[in-house]
Design an enzyme around this catalytic site. Structure first.
Site, short mmCIF file in Angstrom:
data_model
loop_
_atom_site.label_atom_id
_atom_site.label_comp_id
_atom_site.label_asym_id
_atom_site.label_seq_id
_atom_site.Cartn_x
_atom_site.Cartn_y
_atom_site.Cartn_z
N MET A 25 0.34 -1.18 -0.04
CA MET A 25 -0.02 0.11 0.20
C MET A 25 1.14 1.54 -0.37
O MET A 25 0.10 2.43 -0.24
CB MET A 25 -1.09 0.53 1.21
CG MET A 25 -0.33 0.26 2.38
SD MET A 25 -1.17 -0.27 3.94
CE MET A 25 -0.22 0.30 5.31
N LYS A 26 2.36 1.04 0.65
CA LYS A 26 2.85 2.49 0.30
C LYS A 26 3.26 2.53 -0.90
O LYS A 26 3.95 4.03 -1.19
CB LYS A 26 4.16 1.77 0.82
CG LYS A 26 4.21 1.54 2.56
CD LYS A 26 4.04 2.43 3.49
CE LYS A 26 4.65 2.20 5.13
NZ LYS A 26 3.19 2.96 6.11
N ASP A 27 2.95 2.02 -1.83
CA ASP A 27 2.53 2.95 -3.66
C ASP A 27 2.32 4.08 -3.51
O ASP A 27 2.39 4.86 -4.45
CB ASP A 27 2.49 1.99 -4.30
CG ASP A 27 3.86 0.47 -4.42
OD1 ASP A 27 4.45 0.72 -4.24
OD2 ASP A 27 3.40 -0.04 -5.70
N THR A 85 8.07 1.22 2.08
CA THR A 85 7.92 2.71 1.97
C THR A 85 9.62 2.49 0.66
O THR A 85 9.31 3.09 0.22
CB THR A 85 7.86 3.91 3.21
OG1 THR A 85 6.66 3.74 3.87
CG2 THR A 85 7.33 5.27 2.55
N ALA A 100 4.64 7.17 -2.03
CA ALA A 100 4.74 7.21 -2.40
C ALA A 100 4.47 8.28 -3.73
O ALA A 100 5.36 9.31 -4.20
CB ALA A 100 6.20 6.68 -2.78
#
Length: 345
Positions: free
Chosen positions: A47-49, A79, A52
């Site tokens: 989910m860090k896409d 991340t 970012a």
């Protein structure tokens, strides 16, 4: 790109719009219906896409990031991979301060994505000059034309999920979601999604997940930062030894703590029951859901969404490694490896 060709301009076009998958076996004894928001489907496998891309594009809009800039960030792995991925496409350098809690496989992945990696000891105080927070600050001060993303204290972290993950869940459930179960590390995911969902229906219950060894649950309940709550634990990307300002505690109804051992076994169970190969934190979320159910939070009409943050390939040296599980004391006569490998000579 020509419309409707099915061709993406680049890999960043694939971020978001992850599937919502009904859980059928692992939750079969719980009242209600349970659905996994599987963030491992993002191109960077977490989910860090989302954060970012959002944070970097916002920095571009504000003129903070320019040609030749360097992106600097603290990370337990996910991340950092997402920052490196977006930086590649956008043409920026990437420097990452990584917790030593991250598996060596994760660190190798960051290096493979062209990032310069500084590995920092995990079990030191946040203000220790060796902590990954302080190392990132130092690198930012020493690196010209650099931007320190600082996800723990960046309001854009939650904004990314308010703009994307929250609306996706609302649409995918036709507005029928009754409970959200989500982990809290930086707090961006749970805060952004909860804010959006509660604006649509304030009766939705937001159930946070914390780790033993973290201060978030007690801080949420008492407003007290209790250093005695802090001790080493193994789960990556969950809990904190500081209070991230990216967390909006007002939209979280309650927290539940889970153990390293139970979370590891739940992740492995999820793989062999639902075919969902997920990370350590996803196991923590499954375990917390079981504990919330035992406490009577759900009934037969409940529609519960669990945000599963990342893909299991990041944890091959940890929870999916039998030797690692044995070293942690996580295997006993009742809890053993699911399968045996036989080598034919």
């Amino acid at each position: 790109m020509t419309k409707n060709t099915g061709i993406s301009n680049n890999i960043l076009d694939l971020i978001g719009n992850t599937p919502l998958i009904k859980l059928n076996k692992i939750t079969k004894d719980l009242p209600g219906n349970f659905y996994a928001k599987y963030e491992g489907f993002n191109p960077g496998h977490s989910m860090k896409d989302r954060i970012a891309l959002h944070i970097i594009e916002e920095a571009e809009r504000q003129g903070i990031l320019k040609e030749g800039s360097t992106v600097i960030e603290t990370t337990s792995g996910n991340t950092g991979f997402s920052m490196a991925l977006v930086s590649i496409i956008k043409g920026y350098n990437c420097i990452l301060a990584v917790s030593s809690k991250a598996a060596s496989g994760k660190i190798n992945m960051l290096k493979a994505m062209g990032a310069k990696v500084y590995v920092c000891p995990a079990h030191v105080k946040a203000d220790d000059p060796r902590s990954y927070y302080e190392v990132a600050k130092r690198l930012h001060a020493e690196t010209a034309n650099s931007v320190y993303i600082n996800q723990y204290f960046n309001k854009l972290n939650a904004e990314a999920h308010y703009n994307s993950t929250g609306p996706e869940i609302w649409k995918q459930t036709n507005g029928e979601i009754t409970h959200l179960v989500a982990a809290s590390g930086t707090g961006g995911t749970i805060s952004g999604v909860a804010k959006y969902l509660k604006e649509q229906n304030p009766d939705i219950k937001v159930l946070g997940v914390d780790a033993f060894g973290s201060i978030l649950k007690k801080f949420h309940e008492t407003g007290e930062f209790d250093k005695d709550e802090i001790y080493p634990y193994r789960i990556e990307g969950l809990g904190k030894n500081l209070i991230p300002t990216a967390t909006d505690f007002s939209v979280i109804d309650v927290f539940e703590k889970v153990t390293d051992e139970a979370s590891a076994h739940r992740a492995r169970e999820l793989a062999v029951t639902e075919g969902l190969f997920t990370g350590y934190t996803s196991g923590a979320i499954i375990q917390a859901t079981m504990q919330y159910s035992e406490q009577g939070y759900f009934n037969e009409n409940s529609k519960v969404v669990l945000i599963l943050p990342d893909h299991g390939s990041r944890y091959m040296e940890k929870i999916y490694c039998d030797d690692w599980m044995k070293e942690q004391g996580f295997f006993d006569s009742q809890k053993q490896a699911h399968a045996v490998v036989e080598y034919v000579k």
